[in-house]
Enzyme design. Structure first.
Site, PDB file in Angstrom:
ATOM      1  N   PRO A  21       7.428  27.217  -9.686  1.00  0.00           N
ATOM      2  CA  PRO A  21       8.776  27.720  -9.978  1.00  0.00           C
ATOM      3  C   PRO A  21       9.428  26.955 -11.117  1.00  0.00           C
ATOM      4  CG  PRO A  21       8.451  27.518  -7.612  1.00  0.00           C
ATOM      5  CD  PRO A  21       7.256  26.896  -8.255  1.00  0.00           C
ATOM      6  N   CYS A  22      10.108  27.713 -11.994  1.00  0.00           N
ATOM      7  CA  CYS A  22      10.659  27.099 -13.209  1.00  0.00           C
ATOM      8  C   CYS A  22      12.175  26.966 -13.175  1.00  0.00           C
ATOM      9  CB  CYS A  22      10.258  27.925 -14.433  1.00  0.00           C
ATOM     10  SG  CYS A  22      10.976  29.592 -14.474  1.00  0.00           S
ATOM     11  N   GLN A  23      12.828  27.436 -12.099  1.00  0.00           N
ATOM     12  CA  GLN A  23      14.285  27.511 -12.128  1.00  0.00           C
ATOM     13  C   GLN A  23      14.961  26.155 -12.354  1.00  0.00           C
ATOM     14  OE1 GLN A  23      12.316  28.964  -9.980  1.00  0.00           O
ATOM     15  NE2 GLN A  23      12.926  31.075  -9.570  1.00  0.00           N
TER      16      GLN A  23
ATOM     17  N   TYR B  82      13.995  23.854 -14.269  1.00  0.00           N
ATOM     18  CA  TYR B  82      13.835  23.424 -15.665  1.00  0.00           C
ATOM     19  C   TYR B  82      14.453  24.400 -16.660  1.00  0.00           C
ATOM     20  CZ  TYR B  82       9.793  21.289 -13.252  1.00  0.00           C
ATOM     21  OH  TYR B  82       8.968  20.637 -12.373  1.00  0.00           O
ATOM     22  N   SER B  83      14.529  25.671 -16.286  1.00  0.00           N
ATOM     23  CA  SER B  83      14.853  26.732 -17.227  1.00  0.00           C
ATOM     24  C   SER B  83      16.218  26.540 -17.875  1.00  0.00           C
ATOM     25  CB  SER B  83      14.824  28.081 -16.509  1.00  0.00           C
ATOM     26  OG  SER B  83      15.264  29.116 -17.364  1.00  0.00           O
TER      27      SER B  83
END
Length: 397
Positions: free
Chosen positions: A74-76, A78-79
Site C-alpha cells: 500500500p502506498c497511501q 507515502y503518496s
C-alpha cells in the site's frame, strides 16, 4: 516462472505478468472487493488474507516455492495525495521484504510511488533484503513509455539473488518504446479533449494527443463550479468543450482491458481499485525484461565512465574499446549475471563450458577485463560513499 503476488489488488500486475508467460500460483490481498474482482478476472488462486500476519502467511508462501514474488505494498502513507505519515500501510513494505526473505525466490519485483524510496520503512526493508542476499535495481519508470496512455511514474525495485546492485538498469531503460502512448491510442473521444480532475492547481483539460495525468480515485469527477469559474490558463479548450471520462474509460487508461468485470463493487470502490493498480502494460514490460535476463538473452551495459577511467590509467583508445568488448563477452558467457564479488564472478566464469573451450590467452583477457571493471565499480562506490558522508556531515553541522 512460478509467481506469487502480494497485495494483488484488482489484478493489473498479475495480468501483465500472465501476458508475459508467468505461472501465477497464488495471490493475496486483504480487501474483499479486490479479491472478488481478481477472482472473476484473473483466477481462483487468490486468497483473502491480512498480510500483516507474516507468521501464518510466510510459511504458506515459502511452501509454494516461487521463482519470483511480485507486488505493490500500500502506498497511501507515502503518496503525494495522502497524509505522508508512515503508519500501518508503510509497515507493509517491511512485510513484503519479510516474505521475500522467508521464501527466498530467485527474483522479486516491488512497485510503489516514488516517495516510498525515502521512507524509513524502505530503509528497513532494504536492509532485510540485502541480508537475504539480493542485489537490487531501483528505478522510476514513466508508464507512458511502456504502452500506457498515462504519465504515471512508479518506483520499481527488481531484486535477484546473488547479483550486484543496478544489474538490470540498462535492460529496463532499453525496454522503453520509441514514443509515449497517448489517450487517443486507447480510447476514442470525438471531442479531441477531455477533462480530468487536476491534483492541486494543475491543468484540468488535456488533448487526446498527450498522455493523461496519473489516475487517482477522483480522476473522473465532473468539473467543480470552482474550476468552471476559474479554469487553468493553459487549458487548450474551454472546459465545457472537453469530454468527461466514464469509469470504463479511466479503467482503460489505467491498463485494464475492455470488459473487465467489477462485479457488485460500489462505484467508489471501483474507482479506488482502478487508482491502486499497476498498469498491466507496464507490468508486462518489466516481466519480459526479467524473463530475458533469466534466460541469458540480455547483459547489463558496461557503464560509460569505464572507458574514461581506463584512459586516465594510460590506456589507448583501442585498448579501452577492446577491454570493454572483452567485458561484454564475459557477461554473455555468464548469461548476463553479475556478482557481489570479483572472486565469485571469476569462479562462475571459469565454470562455464564455453569459457573452458577458449584459448588460454583469450581466457586471460576476459579475466583481466572483469578485474578492471570490478576495480572501476569499487572506485565508484568509494566516491559515492565519501560524497554521502560529506553531505551528512554538512547537514549535521
Amino acid at each position: 516462472m512460478r509467481t506469487v503476488e502480494l497485495f494483488c489488488g484488482a489484478g493489473g500486475m498479475s495480468l501483465g505478468f500472465r501476458r508475459a508467460g508467468y505461472d501465477l500460483v497464488q495471490a493475496y490481498d486483504a480487501w474483499e472487493p479486490a479479491v472478488a474482482t481478481y477472482r472473476r478476472n484473473v483466477g481462483s488462486h487468490v486468497w483473502r488474507h491480512d498480510l500483516k500476519d507474516v507468521f501464518t502467511i510466510g510459511p504458506m508462501v515459502a511452501s509454494l516455492r516461487p521463482d519470483i514474488i511480485i507486488g505493490g505494498p500500500p502506498c497511501q502513507d507515502y503518496s503525494a495525495a495522502g497524509k505522508k505519515v508512515e503508519g500501518d500501510n508503510a509497515s507493509m513494505t517491511r512485510a513484503f521484504a519479510m516474505y521475500v526473505s522467508i521464501a527466498r525466490p530467485r527474483w522479486f519485483v516491488m512497485e510503489n510511488v516514488r516517495q516510498a524510496k525515502k521512507s524509513r520503512a524502505w530503509a528497513d526493508a532494504n536492509d532485510m533484503l540485502k541480508a537475504a542476499g539480493y542485489g537490487m535495481t531501483e528505478t522510476v519508470l514513466d508508464a507512458s513509455w511502456f504502452g500506457v496512455p498515462q504519465s504515471r511514474k512508479r518506483w520499481i525495485v527488481v531484486g535477484r539473488l546473488g547479483e550486484r546492485d543496478g544489474f538490470l538498469a540498462s535492460a529496463l531503460a532499453g525496454a522503453r518504446s520509441e514514443r509515449r502512448t497517448v489517450v487517443g491510442d486507447v480510447i476514442d473521444l470525438p471531442q479531441g479533449h477531455f477533462y480530468m480532475r487536476p491534483f492541486g492547481d494543475g491543468r484540468g483539460v488535456r488533448s487526446v494527443e498527450e498522455p493523461a495525468p496519473a489516475i487517482i480515485r477522483t480522476s473522473r469527477e465532473r468539473p467543480w463550479p470552482k474550476y468552471l469559474n476559474n479554469p487553468h490558463p493553459d487549458d487548450p479548450v474551454r472546459v465545457e468543450e472537453a469530454a468527461v471520462l466514464t469509469q470504463d474509460q479511466v479503467a482503460r487508461i489505467q491498463g485494464f482491458p475492455e470488459g473487465w468485470d467489477w462485479g457488485s463493487a460500489t462505484a467508489k470502490d471501483i474507482d479506488q481499485l482502478i487508482a491502486n493498480a499497476l498498469p498491466s502494460q507496464l507490468a508486462e514490460a518489466i516481466a519480459r525484461v526479467v524473463l530475458a535476463r533469466e534466460a541469458g538473452d540480455t547483459i547489463p551495459n558496461v557503464e560509460g565512465g569505464f572507458a574514461q577511467w581506463l584512459r586516465r590509467r594510460g590506456r589507448s583508445a583501442q585498448s579501452c574499446r577492446n577491454t570493454k568488448s572483452q567485458c561484454n563477452r564475459a557477461r554473455r558467457l555468464l548469461a548476463g549475471r553479475t556478482f557481489t564479488s570479483h572472486a565469485l564472478e571469476i569462479e562462475a566464469l571459469e565454470a562455464t563450458w564455453d569459457f573452458q573451450q577458449l584459448e588460454v590467452r583469450t581466457q586471460s583477457n576476459l579475466r583481466a577485463a572483469l578485474r578492471l571493471h570490478a576495480e572501476f565499480l569499487s572506485m565508484k562506490a568509494e566516491r559515492q560513499g565519501a560524497r554521502l558522508t560529506a553531505i551528512a556531515l554538512r547537514k549535521a553541522a
